[in-house]
Design a protein around this motif. Structure first.
Motif, PDB file in Angstrom:
ATOM      1  N   ARG A 194       0.822  -1.213   0.000  1.00 32.08           N
ATOM      2  CA  ARG A 194       0.000   0.000   0.000  1.00 32.08           C
ATOM      3  C   ARG A 194       0.851   1.256   0.000  1.00 32.08           C
ATOM      4  O   ARG A 194       0.478   2.283  -0.587  1.00 32.08           O
ATOM      5  N   HIS A 195       1.969   1.170   0.695  1.00 31.92           N
ATOM      6  CA  HIS A 195       2.929   2.285   0.737  1.00 31.92           C
ATOM      7  C   HIS A 195       4.326   1.687   0.775  1.00 31.92           C
ATOM      8  O   HIS A 195       4.516   0.505   1.079  1.00 31.92           O
ATOM      9  N   GLY A 196       5.320   2.531   0.476  1.00 35.11           N
ATOM     10  CA  GLY A 196       6.696   2.085   0.507  1.00 35.11           C
ATOM     11  C   GLY A 196       7.174   1.616  -0.852  1.00 35.11           C
ATOM     12  O   GLY A 196       6.459   1.714  -1.858  1.00 35.11           O
ATOM     13  N   SER A 197       8.387   1.111  -0.878  1.00 40.05           N
ATOM     14  CA  SER A 197       8.986   0.676  -2.146  1.00 40.05           C
ATOM     15  C   SER A 197       9.724  -0.638  -1.965  1.00 40.05           C
ATOM     16  O   SER A 197      10.198  -0.965  -0.875  1.00 40.05           O
ATOM     17  N   ILE A 198       9.810  -1.387  -3.055  1.00 38.23           N
ATOM     18  CA  ILE A 198      10.538  -2.651  -3.098  1.00 38.23           C
ATOM     19  C   ILE A 198      11.447  -2.607  -4.314  1.00 38.23           C
ATOM     20  O   ILE A 198      10.977  -2.430  -5.444  1.00 38.23           O
ATOM     21  N   LYS A 199      12.744  -2.757  -4.078  1.00 38.10           N
ATOM     22  CA  LYS A 199      13.712  -2.737  -5.167  1.00 38.10           C
ATOM     23  C   LYS A 199      14.445  -4.067  -5.237  1.00 38.10           C
ATOM     24  O   LYS A 199      14.808  -4.637  -4.211  1.00 38.10           O
ATOM     25  N   LEU A 200      14.651  -4.529  -6.447  1.00 41.03           N
ATOM     26  CA  LEU A 200      15.367  -5.773  -6.691  1.00 41.03           C
ATOM     27  C   LEU A 200      16.514  -5.466  -7.635  1.00 41.03           C
ATOM     28  O   LEU A 200      16.291  -5.010  -8.762  1.00 41.03           O
ATOM     29  N   GLY A 201      17.734  -5.665  -7.155  1.00 40.51           N
ATOM     30  CA  GLY A 201      18.902  -5.322  -7.962  1.00 40.51           C
ATOM     31  C   GLY A 201      18.958  -3.851  -8.312  1.00 40.51           C
ATOM     32  O   GLY A 201      19.442  -3.476  -9.382  1.00 40.51           O
ATOM     33  N   GLY A 202      18.434  -3.013  -7.420  1.00 38.65           N
ATOM     34  CA  GLY A 202      18.452  -1.567  -7.638  1.00 38.65           C
ATOM     35  C   GLY A 202      17.294  -1.035  -8.457  1.00 38.65           C
ATOM     36  O   GLY A 202      17.135   0.177  -8.582  1.00 38.65           O
ATOM     37  N   GLU A 203      16.451  -1.903  -9.016  1.00 35.60           N
ATOM     38  CA  GLU A 203      15.317  -1.479  -9.838  1.00 35.60           C
ATOM     39  C   GLU A 203      14.014  -1.601  -9.053  1.00 35.60           C
ATOM     40  O   GLU A 203      13.776  -2.598  -8.370  1.00 35.60           O
ATOM     41  N   ASP A 204      13.183  -0.557  -9.165  1.00 38.87           N
ATOM     42  CA  ASP A 204      11.917  -0.534  -8.441  1.00 38.87           C
ATOM     43  C   ASP A 204      10.948  -1.546  -9.052  1.00 38.87           C
ATOM     44  O   ASP A 204      10.606  -1.457 -10.237  1.00 38.87           O
ATOM     45  N   VAL A 205      10.507  -2.513  -8.228  1.00 36.47           N
ATOM     46  CA  VAL A 205       9.558  -3.533  -8.699  1.00 36.47           C
ATOM     47  C   VAL A 205       8.244  -3.475  -7.928  1.00 36.47           C
ATOM     48  O   VAL A 205       7.444  -4.398  -7.994  1.00 36.47           O
ATOM     49  N   THR A 206       8.027  -2.366  -7.209  1.00 38.66           N
ATOM     50  CA  THR A 206       6.880  -2.267  -6.303  1.00 38.66           C
ATOM     51  C   THR A 206       5.558  -2.532  -7.007  1.00 38.66           C
ATOM     52  O   THR A 206       4.645  -3.125  -6.424  1.00 38.66           O
ATOM     53  N   ARG A 207       5.439  -2.120  -8.244  1.00 38.25           N
ATOM     54  CA  ARG A 207       4.178  -2.264  -8.974  1.00 38.25           C
ATOM     55  C   ARG A 207       4.262  -3.284 -10.112  1.00 38.25           C
ATOM     56  O   ARG A 207       3.359  -3.354 -10.933  1.00 38.25           O
ATOM     57  N   THR A 208       5.321  -4.055 -10.158  1.00 32.56           N
ATOM     58  CA  THR A 208       5.450  -5.040 -11.235  1.00 32.56           C
ATOM     59  C   THR A 208       4.788  -6.353 -10.843  1.00 32.56           C
ATOM     60  O   THR A 208       4.581  -6.642  -9.668  1.00 32.56           O
ATOM     61  N   ARG A 209       4.493  -7.164 -11.844  1.00 33.59           N
ATOM     62  CA  ARG A 209       3.844  -8.447 -11.611  1.00 33.59           C
ATOM     63  C   ARG A 209       4.802  -9.433 -10.958  1.00 33.59           C
ATOM     64  O   ARG A 209       6.018  -9.333 -11.100  1.00 33.59           O
ATOM     65  N   SER A 210       4.211 -10.414 -10.301  1.00 34.07           N
ATOM     66  CA  SER A 210       5.008 -11.450  -9.637  1.00 34.07           C
ATOM     67  C   SER A 210       5.908 -12.168 -10.642  1.00 34.07           C
ATOM     68  O   SER A 210       7.069 -12.464 -10.351  1.00 34.07           O
ATOM     69  N   SER A 211       5.393 -12.464 -11.837  1.00 34.53           N
ATOM     70  CA  SER A 211       6.187 -13.168 -12.850  1.00 34.53           C
ATOM     71  C   SER A 211       7.394 -12.358 -13.278  1.00 34.53           C
ATOM     72  O   SER A 211       8.467 -12.912 -13.562  1.00 34.53           O
ATOM     73  N   ASP A 212       7.246 -11.036 -13.327  1.00 31.84           N
ATOM     74  CA  ASP A 212       8.376 -10.186 -13.698  1.00 31.84           C
ATOM     75  C   ASP A 212       9.445 -10.178 -12.611  1.00 31.84           C
ATOM     76  O   ASP A 212      10.642 -10.155 -12.909  1.00 31.84           O
ATOM     77  N   ARG A 213       9.029 -10.222 -11.365  1.00 29.61           N
ATOM     78  CA  ARG A 213       9.999 -10.277 -10.267  1.00 29.61           C
ATOM     79  C   ARG A 213      10.769 -11.599 -10.304  1.00 29.61           C
ATOM     80  O   ARG A 213      11.964 -11.647 -10.017  1.00 29.61           O
ATOM     81  N   MET A 214      10.070 -12.654 -10.689  1.00 24.13           N
ATOM     82  CA  MET A 214      10.729 -13.947 -10.815  1.00 24.13           C
ATOM     83  C   MET A 214      11.780 -13.905 -11.921  1.00 24.13           C
ATOM     84  O   MET A 214      12.893 -14.425 -11.763  1.00 24.13           O
ATOM     85  N   LYS A 215      11.449 -13.277 -13.036  1.00 27.95           N
ATOM     86  CA  LYS A 215      12.392 -13.177 -14.145  1.00 27.95           C
ATOM     87  C   LYS A 215      13.619 -12.350 -13.764  1.00 27.95           C
ATOM     88  O   LYS A 215      14.697 -12.527 -14.334  1.00 27.95           O
ATOM     89  N   ARG A 216      13.441 -11.458 -12.798  1.00 28.27           N
ATOM     90  CA  ARG A 216      14.563 -10.640 -12.322  1.00 28.27           C
ATOM     91  C   ARG A 216      15.402 -11.358 -11.272  1.00 28.27           C
ATOM     92  O   ARG A 216      16.364 -10.796 -10.761  1.00 28.27           O
ATOM     93  N   GLY A 217      14.994 -12.589 -10.908  1.00 29.61           N
ATOM     94  CA  GLY A 217      15.868 -13.385 -10.052  1.00 29.61           C
ATOM     95  C   GLY A 217      15.377 -13.683  -8.658  1.00 29.61           C
ATOM     96  O   GLY A 217      16.144 -14.174  -7.831  1.00 29.61           O
ATOM     97  N   MET A 218      14.085 -13.406  -8.356  1.00 28.22           N
ATOM     98  CA  MET A 218      13.553 -13.685  -7.023  1.00 28.22           C
ATOM     99  C   MET A 218      12.471 -14.761  -7.122  1.00 28.22           C
ATOM    100  O   MET A 218      11.486 -14.590  -7.831  1.00 28.22           O
ATOM    101  N   THR A 219      12.657 -15.880  -6.445  1.00 30.58           N
ATOM    102  CA  THR A 219      11.629 -16.919  -6.422  1.00 30.58           C
ATOM    103  C   THR A 219      11.122 -17.108  -4.997  1.00 30.58           C
ATOM    104  O   THR A 219      11.800 -16.776  -4.023  1.00 30.58           O
ATOM    105  N   TYR A 220       9.914 -17.673  -4.915  1.00 30.94           N
ATOM    106  CA  TYR A 220       9.193 -17.763  -3.638  1.00 30.94           C
ATOM    107  C   TYR A 220       8.808 -19.204  -3.365  1.00 30.94           C
ATOM    108  O   TYR A 220       8.227 -19.882  -4.222  1.00 30.94           O
ATOM    109  N   MET A 221       9.121 -19.664  -2.166  1.00 29.02           N
ATOM    110  CA  MET A 221       8.679 -20.981  -1.716  1.00 29.02           C
ATOM    111  C   MET A 221       7.685 -20.770  -0.586  1.00 29.02           C
ATOM    112  O   MET A 221       8.039 -20.352   0.519  1.00 29.02           O
ATOM    113  N   SER A 222       6.406 -21.071  -0.869  1.00 32.22           N
ATOM    114  CA  SER A 222       5.367 -20.905   0.140  1.00 32.22           C
ATOM    115  C   SER A 222       5.445 -22.042   1.151  1.00 32.22           C
ATOM    116  O   SER A 222       6.194 -23.007   0.977  1.00 32.22           O
TER     117      SER A 222
END
Length: 239
Positions: free
Chosen positions: A61-89
């Motif tokens: 809702r507020h704040g920012s999330i950066k991955l490798g220096g790039e803002d991904v706060t509003r990007t899709r989950s699949s795009d974050r995965m392509k940038r190198g972050m995976t999630y194990m629930s």
């Protein structure tokens, strides 16, 4: 600059929740390349909500999330995965799929027509899975399912693996096995962010963040945490 000083993930001032219920307030957390960060907190502290906001399953809702220096706060989950972050629930796997199908699903982000080489590499790391590769994931024990969940998450060759309660539902023996595998992965340069309430995972961590009531109450090294008597007694009953 040494790899461990490079910021891979930066979450700054993250607020998140569900509907009218706010769960997180101004959460700050960072992970450097190649390090293991432990997010400790009791059930209901907001750990899963925070991880979901990081990987894009819910919107901050507020704040920012950066991955490798790039803002991904509003990007899709699949795009974050392509940038190198995976999630194990906590569930970790698709129970109706076979072991190999689960791993191949995890490898889809690679974009390879046939991820066979990656699958075989992971069987080398988890040989018990090779022996049962055609079996449904639902046929595995709890510990074996967790191994499969880790293999599935690693299939995409991430830079950062985000894990939600890898000890959930496991016997102490299997928890030790998970910790052993994570220690090996850390030695290979993979960055890990592990949300847990089991303090045994301090063994693999370089830094610790303590989450309580949706707010960060402590951040520092493992040594700083274990030297803090008030923190030990208040949160985890450490002796």
């Amino acid at each position: 600059m040494p790899p461990e000083t490079i910021s891979l993930l930066d979450a700054c001032g993250v607020d998140a929740g569900y509907g009218t219920m706010q769960v997180l307030w101004g959460v700050d957390l960072d992970v450097r390349a190649g390090e293991t960060v432990l997010l400790l907190g009791a059930n209901g502290a907001g750990k899963t909500t925070f991880l979901k906001s990081l990987v894009g399953l819910i919107e901050a809702r507020h704040g920012s999330i950066k991955l490798g220096g790039e803002d991904v706060t509003r990007t899709r989950s699949s795009d974050r995965m392509k940038r190198g972050m995976t999630y194990m629930s906590e569930l970790a796997v698709f129970p109706d799929l076979s072991i190999e199908e689960n791993i191949r699903v995890g490898a889809q982000a690679l974009g390879h027509a046939d991820p066979g080489a990656r699958v075989e590499e992971l069987y080398g790391l988890f040989p018990v899975l090779r022996d049962k590769r055609r079996a449904a994931a639902s046929s595995l024990s709890g510990g074996q399912r967790k191994m499969l969940g880790i293999a599935k998450a690693l299939a995409a060759e991430p830079k950062l693996l985000v894990m939600d309660e890898p000890s959930a539902g496991l016997s102490p023996l299997f928890v030790k096995e998970v910790i052993r595998i994570l220690s090996e992965l850390r030695g290979r340069g993979l960055a890990l962010l592990i949300a847990e309430q089991n303090i045994g995972f301090l063994e693999v961590a370089t830094r610790v963040f303590v989450l309580e009531g949706g707010r960060i109450k402590f951040s520092g090294t493992v040594a700083e945490m274990t030297d803090n008597e008030a923190l030990r007694r208040a949160y985890f009953g450490l002796k």
